[in-house]
Design an enzyme around this catalytic site. Structure first.
Site, mmCIF file in Angstrom:
data_model
loop_
_atom_site.group_PDB
_atom_site.id
_atom_site.type_symbol
_atom_site.label_atom_id
_atom_site.label_comp_id
_atom_site.label_asym_id
_atom_site.label_seq_id
_atom_site.Cartn_x
_atom_site.Cartn_y
_atom_site.Cartn_z
ATOM 1 N N SER B 25 0.697 -1.118 0.146
ATOM 2 C CA SER B 25 0.019 -0.056 -0.150
ATOM 3 C C SER B 25 1.007 1.132 -0.117
ATOM 4 C CB SER B 25 -0.848 0.009 1.223
ATOM 5 O OG SER B 25 -1.513 1.107 1.269
ATOM 6 N N LEU B 77 -1.054 9.972 4.274
ATOM 7 C CA LEU B 77 -2.267 9.479 3.559
ATOM 8 C C LEU B 77 -2.997 10.174 2.619
ATOM 9 C CD1 LEU B 77 -3.731 7.847 6.954
ATOM 10 C CD2 LEU B 77 -2.066 6.825 5.269
ATOM 11 N N ASN B 131 -5.466 -0.465 8.160
ATOM 12 C CA ASN B 131 -4.399 0.226 8.406
ATOM 13 C C ASN B 131 -4.186 0.555 9.780
ATOM 14 O OD1 ASN B 131 -1.829 1.773 8.171
ATOM 15 N ND2 ASN B 131 -2.705 2.814 6.438
ATOM 16 N N CYS B 134 -0.197 3.552 10.455
ATOM 17 C CA CYS B 134 0.682 4.526 9.508
ATOM 18 C C CYS B 134 1.285 5.596 10.305
ATOM 19 C CB CYS B 134 -0.430 5.561 8.940
ATOM 20 S SG CYS B 134 0.279 6.787 8.032
ATOM 21 N N ASN B 196 4.435 -2.154 8.720
ATOM 22 C CA ASN B 196 4.440 -1.000 8.301
ATOM 23 C C ASN B 196 5.788 -0.480 8.375
ATOM 24 O OD1 ASN B 196 3.696 1.595 7.083
ATOM 25 N ND2 ASN B 196 1.570 1.135 7.878
#
Lengths: 254, 293
Positions: B25, B77, B131, B134, B196
């Site tokens: 992603s 984002l 998610n 982040c 992540n």
């Protein structure tokens, strides 16, 4: 791979030679890219096939010879990546992805091209498509002036070559209405200053080539935002790097 | 699983896949750019950029810095938001040549539920990546991922809204990833993504100021592969659901190593930004490596 999109391929180094102090010109054999690229577009060059550095370097096409199948780039040794690239020799292989982005909207008529520092890099290519043009360039010292096309009107901050002062000083006597298109390329602060000096009635003819760090160069990472005059951001690599000056929010350019 | 003795996966979540390589992603948009270049052929699944309920401009520039050994990013984002994803992006992505998994990021548990409920109405996407990790936003983000109870709440909220498969993308930045993975499994997740980016920062020592406008960012690098291998190994031994590895992949052997560590699928990210053709190069390299064993 579709014929219209960018091509990622290994290109043979034809030559990599110093063009001025700390500035290099690299010529690559890349026939498919040479036949497709337009002035103002750019390519992502991989300095090394290894993992260091992790990302590529965006460079604008300085010239293009579709018949010879070659393209050239002019670059400053600014860090590890460009330092490695500058040590390329004839016969080496460099991975190159391009052509990328939107270039100059070329139009018939008379052009004014204004460069700051190595913003001059892409103007030889644009110049090759222009009917008639005046080129102006400003640099800090004499370094880089030898990269300017013949006939360039020069300003240096130290006064070593041309007029002493900033490139905006050269604009004071410009007859703006005599130009059909105006192209500006250089550091953000320089471009903001040039746009600020442009009479509002000709602002619609001004295009700017923005600089930004880039993660990918092909429109997916979001790493190269350019503030939009309509709010939010545009993507330098996909929506640009050439924009109409009125589409950029200069208030948010640092 | 050991790719040397057991071969490569040919399906994931019941979806036939050409191999173990998927797209991380935030490094492939919604897959459209790569598909236009004809480069999705060897991709198992496309994990979309994060979709948030409202449009997000993203963080102020500079957002990205190459340290040489790795990439620091602080994108924040940036995305068109739920409404435009439904009306514009998903219709455009309907013809994508490989299945799309939608990454979803929200600031509250209830918002995760309502966003996924809204996305259920549109598109033929294959599933969701939740998610909770982040590092580049103030609210939500990895604040959820470091707390197993919050991971459980978010996972349950999404589970209630969809029958499509869900993976929960975990953070390496604080908290106990094994507990977070178990919480996701117990709350109905069909996989976990490990992991992540790592919280990082670069300062200009001359000025003492950070090079990224937001200060900190997420760090990714091929040098981080052993950190990801360790986490995939630990999580893989603690849960029964598949582990999707993410981070540090640069070479064909890296993919096989993560499979050997317990991953069922391996995402590429930073390496993909550099080489959009990386999935195909990895697939060819993997065939060559396994051919010699």
């Amino acid at each position: 791979m579709s014929s219209s999109g960018p091509v990622d391929s290994d290109a043979r180094v034809i030559a990599c030679i110093p063009a001025d102090e700390g500035i290099f010109r690299i010529a690559l054999e890349a026939p498919r890219i040479a036949s497709a690229c337009r002035p103002g577009q750019f390519a992502m060059l991989e300095p090394s096939p290894g993992a260091f550095p992790v990302s590529r370097r965006p460079l604008t096409f300085s010239s293009c010879d579709p018949e010879a199948g070659s393209v050239t780039f002019l670059f400053d040794v600014a860090g590890a990546g460009t330092s490695i690239l500058s040590r390329s020799v004839e016969g080496d292989s460099v991975r190159i992805l391009g052509p990328l982005g939107r270039g100059w909207e070329t139009a018939p008529g008379r052009w004014l091209m204004v460069a700051g520092g190595l913003g001059i890099a892409g103007f030889p290519f644009l110049l090759s498509t222009a009917d008639e043009a005046v080129v102006m360039a400003g640099t800090r010292t004499g370094r880089g002036t030898s990269c300017c096309p013949p006939g360039t009107v020069l300003a240096t901050e130290d006064g070593s070559v041309g007029m002493r002062g900033l490139v905006t000083g050269l604009l004071e006597d410009v007859e703006w209405d005599s130009f059909d298109s105006i192209a500006v390329c250089g550091p953000s602060a320089m471009m903001r200053a040039v746009v600020a000096r442009t009479p509002p009635r000709v602002l619609g003819r001004v295009q700017v080539s923005m600089e930004s760090r880039m993660g990918c160069g092909w429109g997916v990472c979001g790493g190269c935002p350019v503030p939009s005059s309509r709010g939010g951001f545009m993507s330098c690599c996909k929506d640009g790097p050439v924009f109409r000056a009125c589409d950029v929010d200069w208030e948010r350019i640092s | 699983m050991n790719p040397v003795t057991e071969g490569l996966p040919d399906s994931f979540w019941g979806i036939p896949v050409p191999g173990p390589v998927a797209l991380a992603s935030g490094t492939c948009g919604f897959g459209l750019e790569l598909d236009a270049m004809g480069l999705l052929e060897d991709v198992a699944l496309v994990f979309s950029k994060a979709v948030t309920p409202e449009p997000r401009d993203g963080n102020a520039p500079p957002r990205i810095h190459d340290t040489g050994y790795g990439l620091l990013n602080s994108i924040g984002l940036a995305n068109p938001g739920l409404d435009r994803v439904l009306s514009e992006v998903l219709p455009a992505a309907a013809g994508l040549s490989r299945p799309l998994v939608l990454n979803v990021a929200c600031e509250s548990v209830s918002s995760f539920g309502s966003t996924v409920a809204a996305l259920e109405a549109g598109g033929s996407h294959a599933g969701y990546e939740v998610n909770v990790s982040c590092p580049n936003v103030e609210a939500g983000g990895m604040a959820f991922g470091v707390d197993p109870a919050a991971v459980a709440s978010v996972t349950r909220a999404v589970r209630l809204e969809t029958r499509r498969p869900i993976t929960v993308k975990l953070t390496p930045n604080g908290g106990d990833m094994v507990s977070a993975a178990k919480a996701a499994e117990d709350s109905g997740a069909d996989a976990v993504t490990v992991c992540n980016t790592f919280l990082g920062m670069k300062l200009d020592w001359r000025t003492g100021r950070p090079v990224l406008a937001r200060g900190v960012g997420g760090y990714s690098s091929p040098a981080l592969l052993p950190l990801v291998v360790a986490r995939v190994w630990q999580v893989g031994r603690a849960v029964r659901i598949p582990v999707i590895a993410s981070g540090g992949v640069w070479e064909p052997g890296d993919v096989l190593e993560l499979l050997a560590a317990g991953a069922s699928l391996v995402q590429v990210g930073t390496g993909l930004l550099r080489r959009p053709s990386l999935p195909s190069e990895l697939a060819a390299g993997i065939r060559e490596l396994l051919c010699g064993t």
